[in-house]
Write an enzyme that holds these catalytic residues in place. Structure first.
Site, PDB file in Angstrom:
ATOM      1  N   VAL B  14      84.354  16.083 -19.571  1.00  0.00           N
ATOM      2  CA  VAL B  14      82.965  16.502 -19.684  1.00  0.00           C
ATOM      3  C   VAL B  14      82.646  15.935 -21.152  1.00  0.00           C
ATOM      4  CG1 VAL B  14      81.388  18.348 -19.840  1.00  0.00           C
ATOM      5  CG2 VAL B  14      83.096  18.147 -18.185  1.00  0.00           C
ATOM      6  N   GLU B 129      74.078  25.367 -19.423  1.00  0.00           N
ATOM      7  CA  GLU B 129      73.448  24.675 -18.218  1.00  0.00           C
ATOM      8  C   GLU B 129      74.624  23.978 -17.223  1.00  0.00           C
ATOM      9  OE1 GLU B 129      71.617  24.607 -15.345  1.00  0.00           O
ATOM     10  OE2 GLU B 129      69.854  24.583 -16.729  1.00  0.00           O
ATOM     11  N   VAL B 132      77.446  26.115 -14.532  1.00  0.00           N
ATOM     12  CA  VAL B 132      77.259  26.341 -13.118  1.00  0.00           C
ATOM     13  C   VAL B 132      76.690  25.085 -12.709  1.00  0.00           C
ATOM     14  CG1 VAL B 132      76.386  27.841 -11.519  1.00  0.00           C
ATOM     15  CG2 VAL B 132      77.090  28.583 -13.809  1.00  0.00           C
ATOM     16  N   GLY B 134      77.429  21.966 -12.186  1.00  0.00           N
ATOM     17  CA  GLY B 134      77.439  20.497 -12.913  1.00  0.00           C
ATOM     18  C   GLY B 134      76.077  19.928 -13.450  1.00  0.00           C
ATOM     19  N   GLY B 187      92.788  13.271  -5.796  1.00  0.00           N
ATOM     20  CA  GLY B 187      92.300  13.699  -7.029  1.00  0.00           C
ATOM     21  C   GLY B 187      90.990  14.575  -6.871  1.00  0.00           C
ATOM     22  N   LYS B 205      81.118  31.566 -11.521  1.00  0.00           N
ATOM     23  CA  LYS B 205      79.993  31.050 -11.495  1.00  0.00           C
ATOM     24  C   LYS B 205      78.924  31.916 -10.874  1.00  0.00           C
ATOM     25  CE  LYS B 205      81.579  26.223 -11.132  1.00  0.00           C
ATOM     26  NZ  LYS B 205      82.116  25.224 -10.012  1.00  0.00           N
TER      27      LYS B 205
END
Lengths: 426, 426
Positions: B14, B129, B132, B134, B187, B205
């Site tokens: 990320v 943001e 939850v 993405g 993956g 979430k």
């Protein structure tokens, strides 16, 4: 705790909805905002008219000065619709340093530039979530949550009336004129349905969405528009056989580094596309960003309470800005000037339904015209009905070529008429 | 124009995504924000590790003080994950008056209260943001655009791994263990898939989403959780025959004026529900408000660039607040304290698959137990396979009754075993 005072211009469907919602959830809204919130005056044309919500009659006035001229009023909600006199009222409110919330798509599509310039020069908010797709949050997410993306496409089903008509035609097999008449009886379509069925309502909305998505003003005249009046039950059935459904799509697409293309028209979309299952009066907006990929926002695109929800969301936003002294926090994002490409430059697949004579050589003649114009064919089917019909799907080709081919086809002796041709959106 | 300086904690998936996106669209982002934006330092554990994006190696440091202790840094992006040491770092950043952006669902679900209190007392932003679903905008729309609504329910498909597995089982007829093994090879699932398949990821979430939706803190332990490991191909097929698909749902529901119920479990949902066609690694969140009605947000729920999009959206938001001097503009909205109901109080329909003996009286015996516990039956079908199975769908009933009935059924001589029972979400 300070009190933020609101003046409403207009107390029709959306105005009543926003007012009712504000009062129903007032305590929560005040806690979220950090201030007391009060509707001080409501300007109407006729104070004696019956309204669908409970209200204090002392709020109502026919004098717009009671809102625009009252220095105590912090926020003006413009919910009268149309350009005139809404445009003047909004500009006056901003010049008086008031925040403005509006759900007026026509005003924003036509006069957004002058209004946002005025708002910016007074550090005021001009918010308009309710102008596109009713209660669905889309303007704020685009201006904020998704603002890190380069948006490549924004497209959607943004008109509830036409989506209701096309859904009924698809799910119940009815003809356009019968469904329209039924929709008018039920109040889903206006007595004069022109603005919806000819695509003008969607045209305003996609002009607004594209302006935000591509950070460049798209004016209403820049949007190519075609309505749903020529879509027949035959087209719906052939589309289904081919794996598609027909929707009125509003599409804005980035083209290269400095162009965009914006259009409203019926389109064949694959049955598995998320927009294909958006039925009845629901709306949905589908957006493709370079980082986020595909996202879709779905919900009720119109109605007193859904649009009221968007208006109250904007009120909450601007009240927070008033409390924190940061009105005008999100500036106008139309800082580029991209060229808008004409519809002739569109490259897409096409569906063609042609009424033909049943003699040998007909398909060859049509195929010859298509080939001569650089249009290659993905599929063709010829069905024997009362009069023979042939349905063609082309590969992607420039629209100018397609239009030239159709013109030449219409004078072929083997062709009775090109019954319809519809763009295919993969 | 001022320069806003950002420090990143963590440069994994990320972190790299957010960094790459910020640089790719920097010029636009700066125009939208009204300030120059610069990543000043990036704290990592290992400066020599290969990263999936281009970056200036001089940015990297292993010393967290280079960010937390640098008064020039305005915004800290916490992207290391887990509670420890992220919690301490976030609190320290807020105490130093820095704005914080995080995509750390576990941290926010477990320690959101202390963090938001700290943020509020320093008038700082704490935005999340990316924690939850993405790249899907959901936190900001709930806190702002939809904030005028009383939310009655928020539910969604918020875990991509389990949705990928269930989609494959549904669309390709494969068994759970085979699809899991394939997902691990590709993956899409971790070597240790526990957090996903047991529902813990979804639990974090929905705790976050429910806290915002119901303006009342829902802690992780308040969320009833059940994973997908017991869902078999038989269940998927029976569900299809009954007109449903099976999804791992996370559901928060308002109950009366002062209670909520929050749960994660597999559920049968009608094939025509908008969530039913959310497949593969896509996520969607469905929300019902008193004014807006049903809205749904759909998109990629994970991944370097989609989650990066959410992080950069938050950065844009907090940068605007820095420019306008209004950080801490949206306060914590958990100002109520609603009771969380136990799962026994749930009232819903149930699907039951029971392996039974093939002798007369079996169905009567089961129906007797159901009836004795107040469970009425909507449908039953008995199929002859290797061993006989009976599939029952009940009418809505309290879960405590259902559990009592199942316990009693399991000791009936006619019942070999209750193979599975799954809640039905209409």
């Amino acid at each position: 705790m300070r009190t933020i005072k609101i003046g409403l211009l207009g107390f029709g469907n959306v105005g009543s909805g926003a007012y009712a919602l504000l009062n129903a959830n007032l305590e929560d809204i005040q806690r979220k905002v950090g201030a007391l919130v009060e509707v001080k005056r409501v300007v109407v044309r006729d104070t004696s008219k019956a309204r669908p919500v409970a209200y204090d009659p002392a709020l109502l006035t026919t004098d717009v000065e009671a809102v625009l001229g009252d220095p105590e009023i912090d926020v003006v909600c413009e919910l009268i619709g149309g350009v005139d006199p809404a445009h003047e009222y909004v500009l006056r409110a901003l010049r008086a340093g008031k925040q403005v919330v509006s759900a007026n798509k026509e005003l924003i599509a036509k006069e957004g530039e002058s209004i946002l310039r005025e708002a910016q020069s007074h550090s005021c908010d001009f918010l308009f979530e309710g102008a596109v797709a009713g209660g669905i949050p889309i303007i704020l997410p685009m201006k904020s949550s998704l603002a890190g993306n380069r948006v490549d496409q924004v497209k959607g089903i943004v008109n509830g009336t036409t989506n209701y008509i096309l859904s009924k035609m698809t799910l119940e097999g009815a003809e356009y004129s019968d469904v329209l008449a039924e929709a008018q009886r039920l109040g889903y379509a206006e007595a004069d349905p022109t603005s919806d069925v000819e695509g003008f309502d969607a045209q305003y909305k996609i002009a607004i969405l594209s302006s935000i998505a591509f950070t460049s003003r798209v004016s209403v005249e820049d949007v190519y528009v075609e309505g749903i009046t020529r879509v027949s039950q035959s087209d719906i059935r052939y589309a289904r056989d081919l794996g598609y459904v027909i929707k009125l799509l509003a599409v804005g697409t980035r083209s290269g580094t400095d162009c965009v293309q914006v259009r409203v028209h019926p389109a064949l979309i694959p049955q598995r596309h998320p927009l294909a299952s958006v039925n009845d009066a629901f709306n949905a907006i589908f957006l493709r960003g370079d980082a986020v990929g595909d996202v879709m926002f779905y919900g009720r695109g119109a109605g007193m309470m859904p649009t009221g929800s968007a208006v109250v969301g904007d009120l909450i936003d601007t009240c927070r800005n008033l409390v924190h002294g940061c009105t005008g926090r999100i500036a106008c994002t139309c800082y580029e000037s991209r060229k808008v490409l004409p519809i002739d430059d569109l490259v897409t697949k096409y569906y063609l339904r042609i009424s033909v004579s049943d003699c040998p050589g007909t398909l060859a003649a049509i195929a010859g015209v298509l080939g001569a114009n650089g249009v290659s064919i993905e599929s063709v089917r010829a069905d024997a009905h009362d009069k023979a019909e042939a349905v063609w799907v082309t590969h992607a080709v420039r629209e100018a070529n397609m239009r030239a081919a159709i013109e030449q086809m219409e004078v072929l002796p083997e062709v009775y008429s090109v019954e319809n041709w519809i763009r295919v959106e993969e």
